[in-house]
Design a protein around this motif. Structure first.
Motif, short mmCIF file in Angstrom:
data_model
loop_
_atom_site.label_atom_id
_atom_site.label_comp_id
_atom_site.label_asym_id
_atom_site.label_seq_id
_atom_site.Cartn_x
_atom_site.Cartn_y
_atom_site.Cartn_z
N LEU A 143 4.07 5.10 3.93
CA LEU A 143 4.99 5.71 3.34
C LEU A 143 5.51 6.90 4.44
O LEU A 143 6.78 6.86 4.51
N ASP A 144 4.69 7.56 4.81
CA ASP A 144 5.49 8.65 5.63
C ASP A 144 5.64 8.40 7.15
O ASP A 144 6.64 8.53 7.57
N LEU A 145 4.71 7.36 7.76
CA LEU A 145 5.11 6.98 9.03
C LEU A 145 5.64 5.45 8.90
O LEU A 145 6.19 5.11 10.20
N ARG A 146 5.72 4.97 7.87
CA ARG A 146 6.79 3.59 7.68
C ARG A 146 5.96 2.75 8.54
O ARG A 146 6.80 1.99 9.22
N VAL A 147 4.60 2.56 8.87
CA VAL A 147 3.96 1.45 9.70
C VAL A 147 3.28 0.67 8.80
O VAL A 147 2.78 1.05 7.72
N PRO A 148 3.77 -0.71 8.80
CA PRO A 148 3.32 -1.70 7.83
C PRO A 148 1.55 -1.95 8.46
O PRO A 148 1.34 -1.60 9.42
N VAL A 149 1.07 -1.80 7.19
CA VAL A 149 -0.45 -2.26 7.33
C VAL A 149 -0.96 -3.64 6.90
O VAL A 149 -0.56 -4.16 5.72
N VAL A 150 -1.75 -4.40 7.63
CA VAL A 150 -2.23 -5.53 7.24
C VAL A 150 -3.83 -5.18 7.10
O VAL A 150 -4.47 -4.72 8.39
N LEU A 151 -4.64 -5.49 6.10
CA LEU A 151 -5.88 -5.18 5.82
C LEU A 151 -6.76 -6.11 5.31
O LEU A 151 -6.30 -6.71 4.18
N ILE A 152 -7.95 -6.55 5.65
CA ILE A 152 -8.41 -7.56 4.90
C ILE A 152 -9.91 -6.87 4.60
O ILE A 152 -10.56 -5.87 5.14
N ALA A 153 -10.62 -7.70 3.40
CA ALA A 153 -12.04 -7.23 3.12
C ALA A 153 -12.93 -7.79 4.24
O ALA A 153 -12.80 -8.82 4.76
N GLY A 154 -13.76 -6.92 4.42
CA GLY A 154 -15.17 -7.39 5.12
C GLY A 154 -16.39 -7.62 4.34
O GLY A 154 -15.98 -7.58 3.19
N ARG B 290 4.82 -3.06 2.00
CA ARG B 290 4.43 -3.31 3.36
C ARG B 290 3.00 -2.85 3.51
O ARG B 290 2.67 -2.64 4.80
N LEU B 291 2.11 -2.90 2.61
CA LEU B 291 0.79 -2.58 2.64
C LEU B 291 0.27 -3.98 2.12
O LEU B 291 0.21 -4.30 1.03
N HIS B 292 -0.17 -4.76 3.08
CA HIS B 292 -0.56 -6.15 2.77
C HIS B 292 -2.14 -6.20 2.95
O HIS B 292 -2.81 -6.18 3.92
N ILE B 293 -2.60 -6.17 1.85
CA ILE B 293 -4.14 -6.21 1.42
C ILE B 293 -4.54 -7.63 0.95
O ILE B 293 -4.24 -8.33 0.25
#
Lengths: 384, 384
Positions: B72-83, B102-105
């Motif tokens: 939200l603050d930095l407007r950087v999309p994140v792609v995140l996976i479970a380990g 744009r938070l892709h979990i």
């Protein structure tokens, strides 16, 4: 403005050892269909979303699915607060991000009382959502030593809301609390042991509608615009006679509300049967679902072999059997009070009396209450 | 295209009984500042976000805060996976909704391999994110009985990706896996007991960059464009010599990558000291932080009173003391192997030998592996 008010979903609940996930999925499917058909401007869920701080993963998946369908597929904004069964932090995960999708989760208590504003043709409605919080948490957050009880906490909060609310605009409060005079049942966990848990409905003056959670029987609290939606399902046999519902509220331009209670049909009802074994084994009357969750009270006095086995041949989901004739006679039962009818405090007081020969003093009673309240706060993972 | 690759945050980790929440909050603050300054197009987090299926609520709040600031603050999309440490369902809560922000979990494994597409001036980059999944889960999901090992699962997945990926377009794979030849350390939990846990780096042919998680030492795997970012912090004393970093990757229009390792500065380092007590008590050299987490190996041979108390007067965070001279002598230690150096399988084999006089047969060894693997799957709350 049309909105739907529901509460006390208790996802992940166990009922006499049975996981209710499928029952909850079934009723949520119906609920989502109802929301689709009634096209509300907003949906309010007044706490106890989960049954416990760390719900089973199936319950997490179920909530995720229901909320995704409501918010994304049906485009209905949702305002949701934590109840006394929810972990504020866990429920609140992602709330800043999710509010951008119009899923407004209020997990941890905060002194930021910014409302969710929903517009209809008559203008904005200000929805103030207050997650459940123990009085010490509110005291700390609002920096007011006067807050010792739930009543004082609610009054302080509402005073703050009134300070910021634009005069003349319509307002709704969403809260999870116990209002004096409310009808309780067995599946609610008391908010506070020791009597400081109740709030007077006069607190709520000034709101056009108050969407409450905590009590599992749908009921109004003092007046028609202050409502408990009741729980999604019957979560104890003491609720067998409840008529569970969700509330469809029509608010006019002046804020006057018309509340309609909509019943959903559970996969299995929760019912109590009483009679002689031979009669009960004759089976369900027409229209009765033999798969319902049942408590059976047997009037027979003699010994019966494999009672539960016999009953389950006819009613597979008999979960509890009572045999009052067997209870009444024995000397072992001491004072002959039924311990299952007692709450934790009464049970502890009786145990104390039995072991020490002395009743609890006032001091001991409040020491007990302090310990239990602190324990419940820990269970909910509220940071000290 | 510029992106940041990190992994193995293990939020909620305990280190020799110490909650690392503050250390993790400290390093995440630095990390967020680094992201702000380096302005990447996307951030990739390759699994083991949490240290366990049900992380403490503080860890949940910490992740929520970090992701909210990044997205939200930095407007950087994140792609995140479970380990393999994460609960797929819990981590995946809200993922449909959050992807709209744009938070892709990617929590639970799914046969839907739709990529996250990020554009730069040279066109799109297709990011394929594959959460960690046990081979039986992949087998079930892809309906292929041939998938018995991690290698077979990864090959099947990558084959599917290659089938849908538009030829000539740049691609990135995010995965949590163990690549043959990787350097392990003590704080990783093996993906599979019994040897079927490794994947050949040749699998990854065709991707312009492979962002891996699982191994805690930052390292490339076979070639420079296949990278383990390593863990956020040192999570065992075996990592004292690691240089922890996050990877800043510049990808050109042809997909060629330049990887720069950026070191962050932890609140407290993890170090090993060895020497005589008297020397160690002289205290830290200039530039050394006396608050670091320390393992101390004492060369003294005689008895010492209150060793830890003495050491902690100088180094308050001594967490572990080794006294090799005391270990070497005793008859009690049997074969004189240090059990702390053995992994679970070796430990069980040694115990079996000691109690039965027989070494484990191959059959027993695989029965043991099956039990342990099933147990780990349950711990991760993977539905059977």
């Amino acid at each position: 403005m049309r909105f739907i008010h529901t509460a006390d979903w208790h996802l992940g609940r166990l009922f006499h050892g049975v996981h209710l996930t499928e029952d909850q999925a079934h009723i949520l499917d119906q609920f989502v269909a109802f929301v689709r058909d009634s096209r509300p401007d907003v949906l309010l869920i007044a706490g106890d979303i989960y049954d416990r701080a760390v719900p089973p993963p199936e319950a997490v998946a179920l909530l995720d699915d229901a909320l995704s369908r409501l918010v994304l597929d049906l485009r209905v904004p949702v305002v949701l607060i934590a109840g006394n069964h929810d972990s504020p932090q866990r429920l609140g995960f992602g709330s800043r991000l999710l509010s951008g999708q119009r899923l407004h989760i209020f997990g941890s208590f905060s002194d930021d009382l910014t409302p969710v504003v929903i517009e209809d043709r008559a203008g904005p409605v200000y929805i103030y959502a207050v997650p459940y919080a123990e009085p010490p948490v509110v005291r700390e957050s609002l920096r007011s030593d006067l807050i010792q009880t739930h009543q004082a906490a609610m009054l302080a909060l509402i005073e703050r809301i009134h300070q910021v609310h634009p005069p003349g605009k319509r307002s709704v409060l969403v809260a999870h609390t116990f209002v004096v005079g409310g009808l309780e049942c067995e599946s609610e966990r008391p908010l506070s042991v020791g009597g400081a848990g109740a709030v007077d409905c006069a607190c709520f003056a000034g709101f056009d509608y108050v969407a409450l959670g905590h009590l599992h029987r749908p009921q109004s609290a003092g007046k028609d615009s202050i409502q408990y939606a009741g729980s999604l399902l019957k979560y104890s046999f003491s609720e067998a006679d409840h008529n569970k519902s969700v509330s469809l509220v029509e608010m006019d331009a002046q804020g006057r509300c018309n509340v309609e209670k909509i019943s959903l049909t559970p996969r299995r009802d929760v019912r109590c049967l009483a009679g002689y074994l031979a009669d009960i084994l004759k089976g369900p009357k027409s229209g009765e679902n033999p798969q319902d969750y049942l408590m059976v009270t047997l009037l027979d006095t003699g010994a019966i072999l494999d009672t539960i086995g016999k009953l389950r041949e006819v009613y597979p989901n008999v979960l509890h059997i009572e045999r009052p004739s067997l209870m009444a006679g024995g000397e072992l039962h001491g004072s002959r009070t039924d311990h299952r009818q007692m709450n934790d405090t009464e049970l502890f007081a009786a145990f104390f009396l039995q072991t020490t020969g002395e009743p609890l003093t006032e001091e001991q009673r409040s020491a007990y209450a302090a310990v239990v309240n602190a324990m419940q706060q820990r269970e909910r993972e509220v940071m000290p």
